[in-house]
Design an enzyme around this catalytic site. Structure first.
Site, short mmCIF file in Angstrom:
data_model
loop_
_atom_site.label_atom_id
_atom_site.label_comp_id
_atom_site.label_asym_id
_atom_site.label_seq_id
_atom_site.Cartn_x
_atom_site.Cartn_y
_atom_site.Cartn_z
N ASP A 156 0.84 -1.20 0.00
CA ASP A 156 0.00 0.00 0.00
C ASP A 156 0.88 1.26 0.00
O ASP A 156 1.98 1.25 0.56
CB ASP A 156 -0.89 -0.02 1.25
CG ASP A 156 -2.04 0.98 1.14
OD1 ASP A 156 -2.33 1.46 0.03
OD2 ASP A 156 -2.65 1.27 2.18
N ARG A 164 2.22 -4.99 6.08
CA ARG A 164 1.44 -4.00 5.34
C ARG A 164 2.21 -2.69 5.36
O ARG A 164 2.54 -2.16 6.44
CB ARG A 164 0.06 -3.78 5.95
CG ARG A 164 -0.71 -2.74 5.14
CD ARG A 164 -2.15 -2.56 5.58
NE ARG A 164 -2.80 -1.67 4.63
CZ ARG A 164 -4.02 -1.80 4.17
NH1 ARG A 164 -4.75 -2.80 4.57
NH2 ARG A 164 -4.52 -0.94 3.30
N LEU A 219 12.13 -19.99 -4.71
CA LEU A 219 11.08 -19.17 -4.08
C LEU A 219 9.76 -19.29 -4.85
O LEU A 219 9.74 -19.21 -6.08
CB LEU A 219 11.53 -17.70 -4.07
CG LEU A 219 10.50 -16.67 -3.60
CD1 LEU A 219 10.23 -16.82 -2.09
CD2 LEU A 219 10.96 -15.25 -3.91
N HIS A 277 2.45 3.48 -9.00
CA HIS A 277 2.29 2.06 -9.33
C HIS A 277 3.49 1.55 -10.14
O HIS A 277 3.97 0.44 -9.91
CB HIS A 277 1.00 1.84 -10.14
CG HIS A 277 -0.25 2.12 -9.35
ND1 HIS A 277 -0.42 1.72 -8.05
CD2 HIS A 277 -1.41 2.78 -9.69
CE1 HIS A 277 -1.61 2.08 -7.61
NE2 HIS A 277 -2.23 2.74 -8.58
C1 FPP Z 1 -2.19 0.08 -3.34
O1 FPP Z 1 -1.63 1.37 -3.19
C2 FPP Z 1 -1.57 -0.58 -4.48
C3 FPP Z 1 -2.24 -1.20 -5.48
C4 FPP Z 1 -3.71 -1.30 -5.52
C5 FPP Z 1 -1.54 -1.79 -6.63
C6 FPP Z 1 -0.31 -2.58 -6.33
C7 FPP Z 1 0.48 -2.69 -7.56
C8 FPP Z 1 1.81 -2.61 -7.64
C9 FPP Z 1 2.69 -2.58 -6.48
C10 FPP Z 1 2.39 -2.53 -9.00
C11 FPP Z 1 3.17 -3.69 -9.52
C12 FPP Z 1 2.73 -5.03 -9.09
C13 FPP Z 1 3.07 -6.19 -9.73
C14 FPP Z 1 2.65 -7.48 -9.15
C15 FPP Z 1 3.84 -6.22 -10.98
P1 FPP Z 1 -2.50 2.67 -3.44
O2 FPP Z 1 -2.29 3.11 -4.82
O3 FPP Z 1 -3.90 2.41 -3.01
O4 FPP Z 1 -1.81 3.70 -2.50
P2 FPP Z 1 -2.48 4.92 -1.71
O5 FPP Z 1 -3.13 4.31 -0.49
O6 FPP Z 1 -1.30 5.77 -1.37
O7 FPP Z 1 -3.45 5.59 -2.62
#
Ligand code: FPP
Length: 249
Positions: A18, A179, A129, A35
C-alpha cells in the site's frame, strides 16, 4: 499445542503493498507513477526474499474491491501487470522462481489470463522461491469458493477440507504479514491463511520499501514468540499453580 520456537526466517511472507498513490502525490506526480515505481519495488522484494531464503512470498497486487477504482487507473494497473508478467518471467525462471496467481479470474482480460497461464506453465517445475500474485483476490471469496467446493465434493465443511480447497492449497500458512503505507488492517487479504500470522505494519510507502525496510520486518519477526493460542513453556496452568480460591471459581 506446545510452545513453538520462532524460526529466524518466516517460511511464508505476505505483503499488502500500500502507498503507491501517496508516494507519487508526495512528489507531485500522478498516482500511476507510484504504481510503476511500485513495480520496481516488487522486483527488488522478490530478490531480497530469495536471498533471505523465504520459501513463499505472496503479494497483494489487486483486490476485488480495487475494481471500484477509476477505470483509467485500473487500465494502467492491468497493463502494468501484463508487461511485468511478460518481461520478468524469463529472469524469474532462471532464478528458479515458481510463479502462481490466486484470485477469481472472472474479470481479467483474456490476454492477461493468457500471460498469467504462460508464466505459471513456464515456472511450474521450479524449486526456488514461490511467488504468489494475488490479483482480483479477496479473502472472503477464497473461503467461500473453498467451502462451495467442499459441498460439491460431498464433504462436510471442516478446517482441513477448506484449507485443502483454498487458492493457496499446498502452501504453508502465512508466518509474517507485512502492510506498508501506514494503515492497520487486512483489507480482505488471506483471511484464513493469516489466522496465526505475525502482523507487521509500517508507515513506509510501498515504492520506498527497500531491502533495509524488508530486513527490519524480518528482524522484528525473529523477536516474536509464536504461541498459536497456547501458553509459553513453563507457564502452563496446573492444579498446583492455581490459587485455591481461583480454582474453586
Ligand atoms: C495500493 O496502493 C496498491 C495497489 C492497488 C496496486 C499494487 C500494484 C503494484 C505494487 C504494482 C506492480 C505489481 C506487480 C505485481 C507487478 P495505493 O495506490 O492504493 O496507494 P495509496 O493508499 O497511497 O493511494
Amino acid at each position: 499445542m506446545p510452545d513453538v520456537p520462532t524460526p529466524a526466517t518466516p517460511r511464508h511472507v505476505a505483503i499488502v503493498m500500500d502507498g503507491n498513490g501517496r508516494w507519487a502525490a508526495d512528489r507531485g506526480r500522478v498516482r500511476t507513477v507510484g504504481h510503476r515505481v511500485g513495480g520496481t519495488t516488487v522486483r527488488a522484494a522478490i530478490k531480497f526474499a530469495r536471498q533471505r531464503n523465504v520459501r513463499v512470498l505472496t503479494l497483494y497486487a489487486f483486490s476485488q474491491e480495487n475494481w471500484s477504482r477509476p477505470e483509467a487507473e485500473i487500465q494502467v494497473l492491468m497493463r502494468l501487470f501484463a508487461r511485468a508478467f511478460r518481461q520478468e518471467v524469463a529472469e524469474l525462471h532462471r532464478e528458479q522462481v515458481r510463479l502462481r496467481f490466486i484470485g477469481a479470474r472472472t474479470r481479467l482480460s483474456a490476454a492477461l489470463l493468457q500471460t498469467m497461464a504462460s508464466a505459471e506453465a513456464l515456472t511450474a517445475a521450479n524449486t526456488g522461491l514461490e511467488v504468489i500474485i494475488a490479483i482480483d483476490y479477496g479473502g472472503q471469496w477464497d473461503i467461500c469458493q473453498a467451502a462451495q467446493r467442499c459441498v460439491t465434493d460431498g464433504l462436510a465443511v471442516s478446517p482441513e477440507a477448506v484449507t485443502a480447497r483454498l487458492s493457496t492449497a499446498g502452501l504453508p500458512d502465512v508466518d509474517l504479514l507485512i502492510r506498508t503505507g501506514g494503515e492497520r488492517r487486512l483489507s480482505n487479504f488471506l483471511l484464513w491463511q493469516a489466522a496465526y500470522a505475525e502482523l507487521y505494519f509500517t508507515d513506509t510507502l510501498w515504492p520506498a520499501f527497500d531491502d533495509a525496510a524488508f530486513d527490519d520486518a524480518l528482524q522484528w519477526f525473529a523477536t516474536r514468540q509464536r504461541r498459536f493460542g497456547a501458553v509459553p513453556l513453563g507457564h502452563a496452568v496446573t492444579p498446583q499453580s492455581v490459587p485455591a480460591r481461583a480454582a474453586r471459581s
